[in-house]
Write a protein that holds these residues in place. Sequence first.
Motif, PDB file in Angstrom:
ATOM      1  N   MET A  17       0.826  -1.206   0.000  1.00  0.00           N
ATOM      2  CA  MET A  17       0.000   0.000   0.000  1.00  0.00           C
ATOM      3  C   MET A  17       0.860   1.256   0.000  1.00  0.00           C
ATOM      4  SD  MET A  17      -2.807   1.364   2.781  1.00  0.00           S
ATOM      5  CE  MET A  17      -1.550   2.007   3.902  1.00  0.00           C
ATOM      6  N   TRP A  18       1.920   1.251   0.821  1.00  0.00           N
ATOM      7  CA  TRP A  18       2.768   2.435   0.876  1.00  0.00           C
ATOM      8  C   TRP A  18       3.702   2.530  -0.324  1.00  0.00           C
ATOM      9  CZ3 TRP A  18       2.028   6.669   3.612  1.00  0.00           C
ATOM     10  CH2 TRP A  18       1.110   6.585   4.673  1.00  0.00           C
ATOM     11  N   ARG A  19       3.985   1.394  -0.966  1.00  0.00           N
ATOM     12  CA  ARG A  19       4.727   1.444  -2.230  1.00  0.00           C
ATOM     13  C   ARG A  19       3.901   2.137  -3.294  1.00  0.00           C
ATOM     14  NH1 ARG A  19       9.153   2.332  -3.561  1.00  0.00           N
ATOM     15  NH2 ARG A  19      10.072   0.601  -2.405  1.00  0.00           N
ATOM     16  N   THR A  20       2.594   1.813  -3.324  1.00  0.00           N
ATOM     17  CA  THR A  20       1.691   2.465  -4.273  1.00  0.00           C
ATOM     18  C   THR A  20       1.628   3.961  -4.004  1.00  0.00           C
ATOM     19  OG1 THR A  20       0.345   0.455  -4.488  1.00  0.00           O
ATOM     20  CG2 THR A  20      -0.677   2.527  -5.172  1.00  0.00           C
ATOM     21  N   ARG A  21       1.568   4.340  -2.731  1.00  0.00           N
ATOM     22  CA  ARG A  21       1.554   5.760  -2.371  1.00  0.00           C
ATOM     23  C   ARG A  21       2.842   6.435  -2.828  1.00  0.00           C
ATOM     24  NH1 ARG A  21      -1.634   8.143   1.585  1.00  0.00           N
ATOM     25  NH2 ARG A  21      -3.437   6.922   2.257  1.00  0.00           N
ATOM     26  N   LYS A  22       3.961   5.735  -2.712  1.00  0.00           N
ATOM     27  CA  LYS A  22       5.245   6.313  -3.128  1.00  0.00           C
ATOM     28  C   LYS A  22       5.261   6.546  -4.640  1.00  0.00           C
ATOM     29  CE  LYS A  22       9.673   7.443  -3.096  1.00  0.00           C
ATOM     30  NZ  LYS A  22      10.732   6.436  -2.911  1.00  0.00           N
ATOM     31  N   VAL A  23       4.713   5.609  -5.386  1.00  0.00           N
ATOM     32  CA  VAL A  23       4.628   5.771  -6.842  1.00  0.00           C
ATOM     33  C   VAL A  23       3.815   7.012  -7.186  1.00  0.00           C
ATOM     34  CG1 VAL A  23       3.650   4.792  -8.962  1.00  0.00           C
ATOM     35  CG2 VAL A  23       4.958   3.338  -7.408  1.00  0.00           C
ATOM     36  N   ASN A  24       2.651   7.165  -6.552  1.00  0.00           N
ATOM     37  CA  ASN A  24       1.814   8.340  -6.792  1.00  0.00           C
ATOM     38  C   ASN A  24       2.526   9.630  -6.388  1.00  0.00           C
ATOM     39  OD1 ASN A  24      -0.246   6.665  -7.678  1.00  0.00           O
ATOM     40  ND2 ASN A  24      -1.229   6.544  -5.664  1.00  0.00           N
ATOM     41  N   ALA A  25       3.297   9.548  -5.300  1.00  0.00           N
ATOM     42  CA  ALA A  25       4.026  10.723  -4.824  1.00  0.00           C
ATOM     43  C   ALA A  25       5.118  11.124  -5.802  1.00  0.00           C
ATOM     44  CB  ALA A  25       4.622  10.446  -3.446  1.00  0.00           C
ATOM     45  N   LEU A  26       5.799  10.143  -6.378  1.00  0.00           N
ATOM     46  CA  LEU A  26       6.836  10.438  -7.368  1.00  0.00           C
ATOM     47  C   LEU A  26       6.239  11.117  -8.597  1.00  0.00           C
ATOM     48  CD1 LEU A  26       9.199   7.316  -7.361  1.00  0.00           C
ATOM     49  CD2 LEU A  26       9.800   9.677  -6.779  1.00  0.00           C
ATOM     50  N   LEU A  27       5.079  10.629  -9.022  1.00  0.00           N
ATOM     51  CA  LEU A  27       4.413  11.239 -10.165  1.00  0.00           C
ATOM     52  C   LEU A  27       4.023  12.683  -9.854  1.00  0.00           C
ATOM     53  CD1 LEU A  27       2.131   8.266 -11.303  1.00  0.00           C
ATOM     54  CD2 LEU A  27       4.255   9.066 -12.375  1.00  0.00           C
ATOM     55  N   ALA A  28       3.557  12.926  -8.634  1.00  0.00           N
ATOM     56  CA  ALA A  28       3.195  14.283  -8.218  1.00  0.00           C
ATOM     57  C   ALA A  28       4.430  15.178  -8.173  1.00  0.00           C
ATOM     58  CB  ALA A  28       2.523  14.251  -6.853  1.00  0.00           C
ATOM     59  N   MET A  29       5.552  14.610  -7.722  1.00  0.00           N
ATOM     60  CA  MET A  29       6.791  15.383  -7.650  1.00  0.00           C
ATOM     61  C   MET A  29       7.273  15.766  -9.041  1.00  0.00           C
ATOM     62  SD  MET A  29      10.453  14.359  -5.925  1.00  0.00           S
ATOM     63  CE  MET A  29      10.875  13.236  -7.257  1.00  0.00           C
ATOM     64  N   VAL A  30       7.206  14.817  -9.969  1.00  0.00           N
ATOM     65  CA  VAL A  30       7.613  15.100 -11.353  1.00  0.00           C
ATOM     66  C   VAL A  30       6.723  16.187 -11.939  1.00  0.00           C
ATOM     67  CG1 VAL A  30       7.734  14.162 -13.689  1.00  0.00           C
ATOM     68  CG2 VAL A  30       8.601  12.828 -11.762  1.00  0.00           C
ATOM     69  N   GLY A  31       5.426  16.103 -11.648  1.00  0.00           N
ATOM     70  CA  GLY A  31       4.508  17.137 -12.120  1.00  0.00           C
ATOM     71  C   GLY A  31       4.854  18.493 -11.556  1.00  0.00           C
ATOM     72  N   GLY A  32       5.264  18.526 -10.284  1.00  0.00           N
ATOM     73  CA  GLY A  32       5.666  19.786  -9.657  1.00  0.00           C
ATOM     74  C   GLY A  32       6.906  20.368 -10.304  1.00  0.00           C
ATOM     75  N   ILE A  33       7.853  19.502 -10.648  1.00  0.00           N
ATOM     76  CA  ILE A  33       9.078  19.952 -11.303  1.00  0.00           C
ATOM     77  C   ILE A  33       8.766  20.540 -12.674  1.00  0.00           C
ATOM     78  CG2 ILE A  33      11.259  19.185 -12.330  1.00  0.00           C
ATOM     79  CD1 ILE A  33      11.448  17.118 -10.076  1.00  0.00           C
ATOM     80  N   LEU A  34       7.887  19.868 -13.430  1.00  0.00           N
ATOM     81  CA  LEU A  34       7.521  20.355 -14.759  1.00  0.00           C
ATOM     82  C   LEU A  34       6.766  21.680 -14.672  1.00  0.00           C
ATOM     83  CD1 LEU A  34       6.392  17.003 -16.438  1.00  0.00           C
ATOM     84  CD2 LEU A  34       8.535  18.255 -16.784  1.00  0.00           C
ATOM     85  N   GLN A  35       5.913  21.824 -13.648  1.00  0.00           N
ATOM     86  CA  GLN A  35       5.162  23.070 -13.473  1.00  0.00           C
ATOM     87  C   GLN A  35       6.082  24.247 -13.198  1.00  0.00           C
ATOM     88  OE1 GLN A  35       2.208  22.440 -10.415  1.00  0.00           O
ATOM     89  NE2 GLN A  35       0.588  22.268 -11.935  1.00  0.00           N
ATOM     90  N   ARG A  36       7.199  23.969 -12.497  1.00  0.00           N
ATOM     91  CA  ARG A  36       8.156  25.031 -12.197  1.00  0.00           C
ATOM     92  C   ARG A  36       9.075  25.315 -13.373  1.00  0.00           C
ATOM     93  NH1 ARG A  36       9.038  21.955  -7.389  1.00  0.00           N
ATOM     94  NH2 ARG A  36      11.095  21.379  -8.211  1.00  0.00           N
ATOM     95  N   ASN A  37       8.902  24.528 -14.458  1.00  0.00           N
ATOM     96  CA  ASN A  37       9.779  24.685 -15.619  1.00  0.00           C
ATOM     97  C   ASN A  37      11.242  24.593 -15.227  1.00  0.00           C
ATOM     98  OD1 ASN A  37       7.654  25.122 -17.488  1.00  0.00           O
ATOM     99  ND2 ASN A  37       7.506  27.252 -16.803  1.00  0.00           N
ATOM    100  N   SER A  38      11.527  23.618 -14.344  1.00  0.00           N
ATOM    101  CA  SER A  38      12.894  23.337 -13.881  1.00  0.00           C
ATOM    102  C   SER A  38      13.481  24.442 -13.015  1.00  0.00           C
ATOM    103  CB  SER A  38      13.832  23.072 -15.074  1.00  0.00           C
ATOM    104  OG  SER A  38      13.384  21.944 -15.796  1.00  0.00           O
ATOM    105  N   GLU A  39      12.664  25.440 -12.634  1.00  0.00           N
ATOM    106  CA  GLU A  39      13.151  26.498 -11.764  1.00  0.00           C
ATOM    107  C   GLU A  39      12.922  26.087 -10.311  1.00  0.00           C
ATOM    108  OE1 GLU A  39      11.411  30.225 -12.702  1.00  0.00           O
ATOM    109  OE2 GLU A  39      12.159  30.279 -14.753  1.00  0.00           O
ATOM    110  N   THR A  40      13.999  25.983  -9.571  1.00  0.00           N
ATOM    111  CA  THR A  40      13.919  25.557  -8.177  1.00  0.00           C
ATOM    112  C   THR A  40      14.375  26.681  -7.270  1.00  0.00           C
ATOM    113  OG1 THR A  40      14.439  23.299  -8.866  1.00  0.00           O
ATOM    114  CG2 THR A  40      14.645  23.809  -6.525  1.00  0.00           C
ATOM    115  N   ARG A  41      13.637  26.894  -6.200  1.00  0.00           N
ATOM    116  CA  ARG A  41      14.006  27.949  -5.261  1.00  0.00           C
ATOM    117  C   ARG A  41      15.349  27.629  -4.619  1.00  0.00           C
ATOM    118  NH1 ARG A  41      11.115  29.399   0.487  1.00  0.00           N
ATOM    119  NH2 ARG A  41      12.098  31.409   0.818  1.00  0.00           N
TER     120      ARG A  41
END
Length: 247
Positions: free
Chosen positions: A205-229
């Motif tokens: 169950m927590w492996r599945t959550r980790k997969v979803n979290a990684l996808l969310a993180m990648v989406g966050g990176i793309l939304q920032r257009n690779s700009e990181t604070r």
Amino acid sequence: MNFLTHVLHLAGSGAFAYYSAAQIRDSKTRPNILAGFQLAESGSVPFLSALSDRAAAEGDTWLAEKLAKHASDETRHGKIFAHALQQLNKQVIDFKAQPQTTSTKKSQQRSPFFAAFFEGYTQEQLKPAVIDWDVFMASTYILELDASKDFARMAKALPDNESTARNLKLGMLSIAQDETGHAAYLYEAMMRRMSATEVQKLVDMWRTRKVNALLAMVGGILQRNSETRSLVQDSAPSEIDSELVAT
């Protein structure tokens, strides 16, 4: 874990491995990723220490000792990353000392990764005094197990032709070994509380959550257009125990 989750896990892990290796290999982005690791490792110490005290109060001496050791390890990890930053004449920005603005308050909110990983749980439910032990053990087991592999991969990505990178490589390999030990005691802790079948179900169950979290993180990176604070600022060179890297 079903087949689709397994495939997404491999894809997500591979993407993160490529991204993190590129970030730490590049001298321009290395300070920021080191600062992120320093904040994460050092920031977990109060949480783990409080959990150790709670386990002791509940009569679980074995778990209390393991958690205390875990907290001690994370303290050392934070110092290793701080040392690596000092070698680059950098240090983590003290955001608490800065004026609170709308942007800084927004940046302090839960990251897309952890928002997805702990979806359905409130901040209050995740505090050390009340967090469900099964939630803590399984979620942290997944994070520690994956971190052990991530740190080892990043260490191998560092160049060998500069002393600071070689020192960091040794430190990160040491951290990876610690993370493997953390995952092992957490798995044992779950096995002490439930059957092997129940442990596997919880881990899946927590492996599945980790997969979803990684996808969310990648989406966050793309939304920032690779700009990181930026998490770092220049600092004057100072003496930090170089033995931290090798111990």
